[in-house]
Design an enzyme around this catalytic site. Structure first.
Site, PDB file in Angstrom:
ATOM      1  N   ARG A  23       0.816  -1.227   0.000  1.00 43.38           N
ATOM      2  CA  ARG A  23       0.000   0.000   0.000  1.00 43.38           C
ATOM      3  C   ARG A  23       0.843   1.268   0.000  1.00 43.38           C
ATOM      4  NH1 ARG A  23      -2.882  -1.187   5.498  1.00 43.38           N
ATOM      5  NH2 ARG A  23      -0.680  -1.680   5.890  1.00 43.38           N
ATOM      6  N   HIS A  62      16.299  31.688  12.106  1.00 47.34           N
ATOM      7  CA  HIS A  62      15.358  32.258  13.060  1.00 47.34           C
ATOM      8  C   HIS A  62      15.646  31.766  14.477  1.00 47.34           C
ATOM      9  CE1 HIS A  62      12.407  32.427   9.421  1.00 47.34           C
ATOM     10  NE2 HIS A  62      13.212  33.471   9.437  1.00 47.34           N
ATOM     11  N   LYS A  72      11.936  23.336  18.654  1.00 52.10           N
ATOM     12  CA  LYS A  72      11.289  22.915  17.408  1.00 52.10           C
ATOM     13  C   LYS A  72      11.633  21.464  17.095  1.00 52.10           C
ATOM     14  CE  LYS A  72      11.475  27.503  15.235  1.00 52.10           C
ATOM     15  NZ  LYS A  72      12.010  28.278  14.085  1.00 52.10           N
ATOM     16  N   TYR A 132       6.649  21.466  11.486  1.00 56.69           N
ATOM     17  CA  TYR A 132       7.414  21.561  12.730  1.00 56.69           C
ATOM     18  C   TYR A 132       6.494  21.848  13.911  1.00 56.69           C
ATOM     19  CZ  TYR A 132       7.847  26.548  11.227  1.00 56.69           C
ATOM     20  OH  TYR A 132       7.620  27.828  10.774  1.00 56.69           O
ATOM     21  N   ASP A 169      14.318  38.171   5.922  1.00 53.44           N
ATOM     22  CA  ASP A 169      15.518  37.354   6.102  1.00 53.44           C
ATOM     23  C   ASP A 169      16.710  37.953   5.367  1.00 53.44           C
ATOM     24  OD1 ASP A 169      14.183  35.584   7.717  1.00 53.44           O
ATOM     25  OD2 ASP A 169      13.839  34.088   6.153  1.00 53.44           O
TER      26      ASP A 169
END
Length: 214
Positions: A23, A62, A72, A132, A169
């Site tokens: 599958r 970041h 995270k 995340y 950024d």
């Protein structure tokens, strides 16, 4: 699930088993027992985020003021990306060090970075999806960044991929500029925060005196 500690302190790669059949396949990218065994406390999930990115898109570097910071747990749900963890904690034995891990939707490997560490990713394919789990929610007033193209930092972006950055950024300071401006987390503050999380975990899992004595 196998776990590998990265060269950056307080960051880990989690490598789950993949179970294929006719599958498709099954995999569990996050498994609490393995996480607690490696990190010393449960992952508090205040927010989950998904990003969809064109090939070459860089998000980061970041980070968030710590405490509270933002831990995270990152994996790639579609496509592939280069995940980079950077130690931005002033006073850390690994300050300025980074490590890159390739994440993709075939192996579902994950990266965890503790509060105070910097995070950046580059999508290696079109329509790459990054998922995340975040220990705290979005708080723009205490969230910062450094440029992912800082030449002194020298992050390992592929030379054959044209980087795509947001205006924010692209305009972010270098690591040296952020340190001079007092924006970076301090290692001692971060370690104290980690210890509070581990102490709370210990108190949660330890039996009460009444239970311990029946």
């Amino acid at each position: 699930m196998d776990v590998r500690e990265l060269a950056v302190r307080d960051a880990y790669e989690f490598i789950p088993s993949v179970f294929p059949d006719q599958r498709g396949f099954f995999v569990a990218p996050y498994q609490e027992p393995a996480f607690v065994d490696a990190v010393g406390h449960r992952l508090t999930v205040a927010q989950t985020n998904n990003t969809v990115s064109r090939r070459g898109t860089i998000r980061g570097v970041h980070f968030k003021e710590t405490p509270p910071g933002q831990g995270k747990y990152v994996y790639c749900a579609r496509g592939s990306l280069l995940d980079v963890v950077v130690d931005l904690r002033v006073g850390s034995p690994t300050f300025g060090r980074w490590e890159a891990v390739r994440l993709d939707s075939r192996t579902l490997r994950s990266v965890y970075l503790a509060e105070g560490l910097g995070h950046a990713v580059m999508a290696l394919e079109d329509d790459t999806v990054m998922t995340y789990l975040c220990s705290t929610g979005y708080e723009p007033e205490i969230e910062h960044g450094i440029t992912p193209l800082d030449p002194e930092l020298g992050l390992p972006w592929p030379s054959d991929v044209e980087p795509i950055l947001s205006e924010k950024d692209a305009a972010a300071p270098t690591l040296a500029q952020a340190r001079e401006a007092g924006l970076l987390p301090h290692y001692d503050d971060c370690v104290a925060h980690y210890e509070r999380l581990r102490k709370a975990e210990s108190e949660t899992t330890s039996p009460s005196p009444e239970r311990a004595h029946g």
